[in-house]
Design a protein around this motif. Structure first.
Motif, PDB file in Angstrom:
ATOM      1  N   MET A 211       0.843  -1.201   0.000  1.00 45.96           N
ATOM      2  CA  MET A 211       0.000   0.000   0.000  1.00 45.96           C
ATOM      3  C   MET A 211       0.882   1.257   0.000  1.00 45.96           C
ATOM      4  O   MET A 211       0.596   2.230  -0.704  1.00 45.96           O
ATOM      5  CB  MET A 211      -0.930   0.016   1.221  1.00 45.96           C
ATOM      6  N   VAL A 212       1.975   1.227   0.781  1.00 44.13           N
ATOM      7  CA  VAL A 212       2.914   2.349   0.755  1.00 44.13           C
ATOM      8  C   VAL A 212       3.492   2.460  -0.652  1.00 44.13           C
ATOM      9  O   VAL A 212       3.765   3.552  -1.152  1.00 44.13           O
ATOM     10  CB  VAL A 212       4.034   2.155   1.799  1.00 44.13           C
ATOM     11  N   GLY A 213       3.632   1.315  -1.318  1.00 43.86           N
ATOM     12  CA  GLY A 213       4.197   1.279  -2.671  1.00 43.86           C
ATOM     13  C   GLY A 213       3.220   1.684  -3.765  1.00 43.86           C
ATOM     14  O   GLY A 213       3.552   1.611  -4.947  1.00 43.86           O
ATOM     15  N   GLY A 214       2.005   2.082  -3.392  1.00 43.94           N
ATOM     16  CA  GLY A 214       1.086   2.610  -4.402  1.00 43.94           C
ATOM     17  C   GLY A 214       0.305   1.557  -5.177  1.00 43.94           C
ATOM     18  O   GLY A 214      -0.267   1.859  -6.229  1.00 43.94           O
ATOM     19  N   VAL A 215       0.232   0.335  -4.675  1.00 39.28           N
ATOM     20  CA  VAL A 215      -0.522  -0.718  -5.386  1.00 39.28           C
ATOM     21  C   VAL A 215      -2.035  -0.453  -5.293  1.00 39.28           C
ATOM     22  O   VAL A 215      -2.788  -0.805  -6.191  1.00 39.28           O
ATOM     23  CB  VAL A 215      -0.141  -2.124  -4.827  1.00 39.28           C
ATOM     24  N   MET A 245      -6.518  -2.540   0.779  1.00 38.73           N
ATOM     25  CA  MET A 245      -6.961  -1.404  -0.030  1.00 38.73           C
ATOM     26  C   MET A 245      -6.411  -0.097   0.554  1.00 38.73           C
ATOM     27  O   MET A 245      -6.273   0.016   1.766  1.00 38.73           O
ATOM     28  CB  MET A 245      -8.499  -1.323  -0.044  1.00 38.73           C
ATOM     29  N   SER A 246      -6.160   0.880  -0.333  1.00 36.80           N
ATOM     30  CA  SER A 246      -5.668   2.197   0.093  1.00 36.80           C
ATOM     31  C   SER A 246      -6.706   3.287  -0.151  1.00 36.80           C
ATOM     32  O   SER A 246      -7.589   3.108  -0.987  1.00 36.80           O
ATOM     33  CB  SER A 246      -4.435   2.595  -0.720  1.00 36.80           C
ATOM     34  N   PHE A 247      -6.516   4.425   0.536  1.00 31.50           N
ATOM     35  CA  PHE A 247      -7.420   5.572   0.412  1.00 31.50           C
ATOM     36  C   PHE A 247      -8.857   5.147   0.683  1.00 31.50           C
ATOM     37  O   PHE A 247      -9.763   5.367  -0.133  1.00 31.50           O
ATOM     38  CB  PHE A 247      -7.289   6.232  -0.980  1.00 31.50           C
ATOM     39  N   VAL A 248      -9.059   4.476   1.804  1.00 27.74           N
ATOM     40  CA  VAL A 248     -10.380   3.947   2.147  1.00 27.74           C
ATOM     41  C   VAL A 248     -10.682   4.196   3.621  1.00 27.74           C
ATOM     42  O   VAL A 248      -9.779   4.361   4.446  1.00 27.74           O
ATOM     43  CB  VAL A 248     -10.442   2.409   1.919  1.00 27.74           C
ATOM     44  N   GLY A 529       4.746   8.921   3.471  1.00 32.31           N
ATOM     45  CA  GLY A 529       3.435   9.183   2.875  1.00 32.31           C
ATOM     46  C   GLY A 529       2.553   7.953   2.736  1.00 32.31           C
ATOM     47  O   GLY A 529       1.964   7.724   1.687  1.00 32.31           O
ATOM     48  N   ALA A 530       2.471   7.180   3.807  1.00 32.76           N
ATOM     49  CA  ALA A 530       1.591   6.000   3.757  1.00 32.76           C
ATOM     50  C   ALA A 530       0.127   6.446   3.700  1.00 32.76           C
ATOM     51  O   ALA A 530      -0.294   7.300   4.481  1.00 32.76           O
ATOM     52  CB  ALA A 530       1.828   5.134   4.995  1.00 32.76           C
ATOM     53  N   PRO A 531      -0.662   5.867   2.790  1.00 25.23           N
ATOM     54  CA  PRO A 531      -2.078   6.254   2.696  1.00 25.23           C
ATOM     55  C   PRO A 531      -2.909   5.566   3.774  1.00 25.23           C
ATOM     56  O   PRO A 531      -2.480   4.549   4.331  1.00 25.23           O
ATOM     57  CB  PRO A 531      -2.471   5.741   1.311  1.00 25.23           C
TER      58      PRO A 531
END
Length: 589
Positions: A211-215, A245-248, A529-531
């Motif tokens: 998730m930190v890696g933008g997946v 999941m990110s940005f959730v 910048g971890a989401p």
């Protein structure tokens, strides 16, 4: 049917519309019947069973003579013509039961020793023998069907995730030892003597790093390894469908999971109505005595502390007068007719769930009341109890006296025990979320706070000073997926702030040095910048077990271990040579 094979059709495929066609089948001889002059063979493959017949007056007798020699479990290839079964000889239990194949030619592909057990579905064979000869056990139609169900369900989940833009990413099986939950399986490094990899208990840390890696949306059908003391239904290696999941926010993750699961279950012919209902952790505990409640039957827990505040029964009265102590009860309908000796034995069952004894009242079918404690109760108490518990003739009311969680767990255990003993029906599938687990529990042996879910879970209270003031009062952003009274999956929102992660580890008794040593790579990553992120893991073995109607996850795994962690077929774990040990700088004590 794929043409790249020795046969033209499978043994489950032929129907009335194939009559008159010449076909070639391959499979194992299942049953062979000699009917003076005719030989019938049930030929079995992965797909089903077809009856094939040999007639000495057909095809010059050669095929018939070969058929006289074949025995059960021999693999053969046969060619012949599909014909209608004679009037009255149809078999409605078989998909291919309206036809048979009259054989022109047979090729025996191999012979077989007599199997150590019959290759039948309802075979009375000890599980040890089945596991020792697992490759034969897998030939049983039921086991074949279980493997197919597992394959279909795994594909359905993959498809549902793929269609929603989740990326399947593989994470390493050789990773770092972070012994937080169970014990790790360790793998010595040959190139770095004295250093060890660990097999992952779950891809938890790696998926957070993705998730930190933008997946953004990740999944994996992941093998997980835990070196636990095995109980009946635990395996040292098991499979989970791992998701992040990110940005959730929490509702985003739960909504996405409901979509994915209801899609996948629908492909299996199982309807999962969404949105699923949500039970708060303490509601589940106080109502059903379990954080994975089976809600397909009642027998709910009742808090009867208030009824016995002034009771002459000392045990109940003193609990009612003590802060944090409860008197709770369940009503097992029908068990009030049990003989006294049978009811007395229930105390031993309750002891397994932490009870010091078991108080009970049997309301007999003739209207009498039988109980060692009822003489202490006033008429008002009895009336209030009957009303609260909905008592009818033939009921058995059982009590637990303990702290809140203790009383819940005792009666939760008794509830399931009584449901099994009384054959209480549990129809269909039952799906729900249990949410808002406590963040911590106190571990009395280690004398420290332990994470209820895991150390990376987001608390519902973000002010660290407030958490420190009363850690046990804090909830967490967690959600467990419960299916048929089993924890079928679990998840939560993650801490995505490095300082907060360190604070949580410190609350659990980690020194800063130990936290850095074990989880430094995660806390470093969170500083870039971890989401906001959340995820979930579905217990694939357990869900397949429930879908297949099996009692053990072993029956939906191709090559499981026994409850002591052994593989009886290959005799693993086994000893290794001195040379192998020396290569990895190990010596046995």
């Amino acid at each position: 049917m794929d043409s790249h094979t020795m046969h033209t059709h499978t043994c489950g495929e032929l129907r009335r519309e194939h009559i008159g066609q010449q076909v070639t089948l391959t499979g194992w001889v299942w049953h062979r019947r000699d009917h003076g002059g005719l030989i019938f063979v049930d030929l079995r493959d992965r797909d089903g069973v077809t009856q094939v017949s040999f007639d000495p007056e057909h095809s010059g007798g050669e095929a018939f003579h070969a058929a006289e020699t074949i025995r059960s479990e021999w693999p053969i290839k046969v060619t012949g013509v599909v014909r209608e079964r004679p009037e009255g000889m149809e078999n409605s239990k078989l998909a291919t039961g309206e036809i048979e194949v009259l054989i022109d030619a047979i090729e025996v592909l191999n012979s077989s020793k007599t199997p150590p057990f019959q290759i039948e579905d309802h075979v009375d064979t000890s599980e040890d023998v089945r596991l020792r000869y697992r490759y034969l056990d897998l030939r049983r139609p039921r086991m074949t069907a279980n493997l197919k169900l597992r394959s279909d369900f795994t594909f359905a989940i993959r498809e549902a995730l793929h269609n929603r833009d989740f990326l399947e990413v593989e994470t390493p099986a050789l990773f770092k030892s972070t012994p937080e939950g169970a014990r790790d399986f360790l793998v010595p490094s040959r190139t770095q003597p004295g250093h060890f990899y660990a097999l992952p208990q779950s891809p938890q840390l790696l998926k957070q790093l993705l998730m930190v890696g933008g997946v953004e949306r990740y999944y994996q059908v992941a093998k997980c390894f835990r070196d636990e003391d095995l109980r009946a239904d635990r395996q040292p290696e098991f499979t989970q469908v791992d998701i992040e999941m990110s940005f959730v926010e929490q509702d985003d993750v739960m909504g996405a999971l409901e979509d994915v699961l209801s899609d996948a279950f629908a492909k299996m012919g199982v309807e999962m109505p969404t949105p699923l209902r949500r039970l708060d952790y303490w509601d589940a505990m106080d109502t059903y005595g379990s954080d994975k409640p089976d809600t397909r039957f009642g027998m709910e827990l009742h808090d009867v502390t208030g009824i016995f505040q002034a009771s002459k029964f000392k045990l109940f009265a003193s609990a009612a007068a003590t802060e944090g102590q409860y008197v709770k009860a369940i009503n097992a309908k029908g068990a009030g007719a049990w003989p006294r000796a049978q009811i007395d034995k229930l105390a031993n069952v309750a002891a397994e769930f932490g009870a010091k004894g078991l108080a009970w009242i049997a309301f007999r079918e003739d209207g009498s009341v039988n109980s060692p404690i009822v003489k202490f109760f006033s008429d008002e108490e009895m009336m209030a109890l009957r009303e609260e518990m909905g008592v009818e003739l033939g009921d058995l009311v059982m009590f637990a006296v303990a702290d809140r969680k203790g009383a819940d767990e005792i009666l939760g255990g008794m509830r399931l025990h009584m449901a099994n003993a009384l054959d209480v029906p549990r129809e269909g599938h039952d799906f729900l979320w249990v949410v808002n687990f406590p963040l911590f529990h106190w571990d009395d042996e280690a004398k420290r706070y332990e994470a209820e879910h895991q150390p990376f879970t987001l608390p519902t209270e973000l002010d660290v000073e407030k958490i420190k003031a009363d850690p046990l009062a804090i909830g967490s952003a967690t959600y467990d997926f419960v299916m048929d009274g089993c924890e079928a999956g679990g998840g939560g929102m993650r801490i995505h702030n490095s300082q907060m992660q360190l604070d949580m580890l410190e609350l659990m008794g980690f020194s800063v040095e130990r936290a850095r040593e074990q989880f430094g790579f995660l806390m470093d990553a969170l500083e870039y910048g971890a989401p906001p992120m959340g995820g979930f893991a579905l217990g694939l073995d357990r869900v397949c077990m429930l879908l297949a109607g099996e009692d053990s996850i072993r029956d939906v795994m191709a090559f499981p271990k026994t409850s002591s962690g052994s593989d009886l077929m290959s005799d693993a774990p086994s000893e290794v040579s001195g040379k192998q040990l020396k290569e990895v700088s190990l010596r046995l004590l």
